[in-house]
Design a protein around this motif. Structure first.
Motif, PDB file in Angstrom:
ATOM      1  N   LEU A 244       0.842  -1.202   0.000  1.00 21.58           N
ATOM      2  CA  LEU A 244       0.000   0.000   0.000  1.00 21.58           C
ATOM      3  C   LEU A 244       0.881   1.257   0.000  1.00 21.58           C
ATOM      4  CD1 LEU A 244      -3.097  -0.267   2.424  1.00 21.58           C
ATOM      5  CD2 LEU A 244      -3.087  -0.134  -0.076  1.00 21.58           C
ATOM      6  N   PRO A 245       1.612   1.527  -1.068  1.00 24.64           N
ATOM      7  CA  PRO A 245       2.468   2.706  -1.083  1.00 24.64           C
ATOM      8  C   PRO A 245       1.602   3.969  -0.952  1.00 24.64           C
ATOM      9  CG  PRO A 245       2.277   1.767  -3.286  1.00 24.64           C
ATOM     10  CD  PRO A 245       1.603   0.807  -2.347  1.00 24.64           C
ATOM     11  N   GLY A 246       2.114   4.957  -0.280  1.00 22.73           N
ATOM     12  CA  GLY A 246       1.350   6.205  -0.134  1.00 22.73           C
ATOM     13  C   GLY A 246       0.503   6.218   1.134  1.00 22.73           C
ATOM     14  N   PHE A 247       0.289   5.060   1.739  1.00 18.61           N
ATOM     15  CA  PHE A 247      -0.463   5.032   3.004  1.00 18.61           C
ATOM     16  C   PHE A 247       0.539   5.285   4.124  1.00 18.61           C
ATOM     17  CE2 PHE A 247      -2.130   2.106   6.470  1.00 18.61           C
ATOM     18  CZ  PHE A 247      -2.941   3.079   7.030  1.00 18.61           C
ATOM     19  N   GLU A 248       0.827   6.573   4.329  1.00 20.90           N
ATOM     20  CA  GLU A 248       1.862   6.976   5.288  1.00 20.90           C
ATOM     21  C   GLU A 248       1.336   8.093   6.169  1.00 20.90           C
ATOM     22  OE1 GLU A 248       5.479   8.084   3.336  1.00 20.90           O
ATOM     23  OE2 GLU A 248       5.806   6.036   2.605  1.00 20.90           O
ATOM     24  N   VAL A 249       1.573   7.971   7.455  1.00 20.10           N
ATOM     25  CA  VAL A 249       1.213   9.059   8.371  1.00 20.10           C
ATOM     26  C   VAL A 249       1.995   8.868   9.660  1.00 20.10           C
ATOM     27  CG1 VAL A 249      -0.843   7.792   9.156  1.00 20.10           C
ATOM     28  CG2 VAL A 249      -0.725  10.224   9.556  1.00 20.10           C
ATOM     29  N   SER A 250       2.509   9.980  10.199  1.00 20.22           N
ATOM     30  CA  SER A 250       3.055   9.892  11.555  1.00 20.22           C
ATOM     31  C   SER A 250       2.480  11.057  12.355  1.00 20.22           C
ATOM     32  CB  SER A 250       4.576   9.843  11.567  1.00 20.22           C
ATOM     33  OG  SER A 250       5.092  11.090  11.259  1.00 20.22           O
ATOM     34  N   VAL A 251       2.479  10.883  13.636  1.00 18.56           N
ATOM     35  CA  VAL A 251       1.742  11.781  14.518  1.00 18.56           C
ATOM     36  C   VAL A 251       2.739  12.597  15.331  1.00 18.56           C
ATOM     37  CG1 VAL A 251       0.158  11.803  16.498  1.00 18.56           C
ATOM     38  CG2 VAL A 251      -0.152  10.165  14.666  1.00 18.56           C
ATOM     39  N   TRP A 252       2.524  13.892  15.416  1.00 18.16           N
ATOM     40  CA  TRP A 252       3.402  14.710  16.252  1.00 18.16           C
ATOM     41  C   TRP A 252       2.621  15.232  17.453  1.00 18.16           C
ATOM     42  CZ3 TRP A 252       1.581  19.718  16.548  1.00 18.16           C
ATOM     43  CH2 TRP A 252       0.727  20.133  15.522  1.00 18.16           C
ATOM     44  N   HIS A 253       3.338  15.439  18.539  1.00 16.43           N
ATOM     45  CA  HIS A 253       2.725  15.990  19.751  1.00 16.43           C
ATOM     46  C   HIS A 253       3.402  17.304  20.113  1.00 16.43           C
ATOM     47  CE1 HIS A 253       1.784  11.691  20.148  1.00 16.43           C
ATOM     48  NE2 HIS A 253       0.778  12.064  20.913  1.00 16.43           N
ATOM     49  N   GLY A 254       2.634  18.198  20.709  1.00 14.09           N
ATOM     50  CA  GLY A 254       3.187  19.450  21.216  1.00 14.09           C
ATOM     51  C   GLY A 254       2.518  19.826  22.522  1.00 14.09           C
TER      52      GLY A 254
END
Ligand code: MLT
Length: 327
Positions: A244-254
């Motif tokens: 599944l190329p393109g299915f990318e996400v990472s989560v940032w916190h602040g």
């Protein structure tokens, strides 16, 4: 100074908004600091928040007490913070939702863009695609086939509109071009309990909540949503490797404070945050959970604000094009 003159001076300072914060700056923090986590206890935001809160307590010399204010995809906790007294005793640990909520929610009782002071970025966390352990699929390709075959007959757990798990689910359903039935929770902590119990089918969640379950085999993992595999879960293929190329996400916190928190207090909170991020114990625990503290150069109010605003601008057209709003 006569009593009447003192009263006039105090009233003038209060009207100008100077009296209380000026006092607070001298003694800050003068009492425990509340760290609002906008999701349920036991989930990934809670895990990161509690580690940071403990380390910040040591530096601030006052307890930093976590309060979980879950619900409505993280907007209830954000609202509580935005409307709190801006004296540094209320802070918010929130994630990528701070960048999607301003577009997803068109009616909020707080200003989701200008209602906060930024205190610094905290982490970037990969996400993992997981399912109940007896799901009828053994690879990402088989899971995609199952989703296409069963569609809304499969339940996808998330933490409400605006949650990272919601965003990841949207991207997954778009990538496989099939909808599942969404089951919202107050956080992915309770959602994970149901996934482990097998009462929901699929979830996409941060490694800070999934790594230990994946290692223990209580859930089945299909992919990590980053371009590279991660050291904490070396056997787990990336979504591109799984097909599944393109299915990318990472989560940032602040970390945030209510708008109007005085600059010296923002600086003091930032100093305590940086100390926490430099703590080797935190770095070790984060690494074990598949994440890392951000580089200290990124843990500044200025970098955090610029990054957050850029993320709002990045997600706005994508959400508008998807036509997915919370109201
Ligand atoms: C999310 O999906 O946004 C988070 O996992 C929520 C949480 O921390 O529970």
């Amino acid at each position: 100074m006569s009593r009447i003159t003192r009263r006039v001076v105090a009233a003038t300072l209060a009207i100008a908004g100077l009296g209380a914060p000026a006092l607070a700056q001298g003694t800050f923090p003068s009492r425990p600091v509340t760290m609002i986590i906008p999701f349920a206890a036991g989930g990934p935001t809670d895990t990161v928040g509690r580690l940071i809160a403990q380390a910040m307590s040591a530096d601030l010399g006052q307890p930093v007490v976590v309060e979980n204010v879950g619900g409505a995809g993280g907007t209830l906790g954000a609202q509580r913070t935005a409307l709190a007294r801006p004296d540094g005793h209320t802070v918010l640990l929130h994630h990528i939702g701070m960048a999607t909520i301003p577009t997803l929610y068109r009616r909020l009782a707080y200003d989701a863009v200008n209602g906060f002071e930024t205190l610094g970025l905290v982490t970037e966390v990969p996400m993992t695609l997981i399912a109940r352990r007896n799901i009828e699929a053994n690879s990402l390709q088989e899971l995609v086939a199952l989703i296409r075959q069963r569609g809304e007959g499969l339940n996808y757990a998330n933490a409400g509109i605006g949650a990272a798990s919601h965003l990841c689910g949207l991207l997954l359903m778009k990538a496989v071009d099939t909808r599942m039935t969404t089951v919202p929770y107050r956080g992915t902590g309770p959602a994970m309990n149901d996934l482990v119990a097998g009462t929901v089918d699929v979830m996409c969640d941060q490694t800070t909540n999934t790594t230990e379950q994946i290692r223990a085999g209580t859930v089945r993992a299909f992919a990590v949503t980053t371009p590279e595999r991660i050291p904490a879960l070396p056997d787990l293929p990336t979504s591109a490797q799984g097909g599944l190329p393109g299915f990318e996400v990472s989560v940032w916190h602040g970390l945030y404070a209510p708008r109007g928190t005085p600059a010296p207090i923002v600086a003091r909170l930032n100093q305590a945050l940086v100390k926490a991020l430099e703590d080797p114990g935190i770095a070790r625990r984060f690494a074990d959970l598949g994440t890392a503290p951000v580089a200290v150069a990124r843990a500044t109010p200025e970098v955090h604000r610029a990054f957050w605003q850029a993320e709002i601008a990045k997600w706005r057209p994508l959400i508008q094009a998807a036509g997915q709003f919370a109201d």
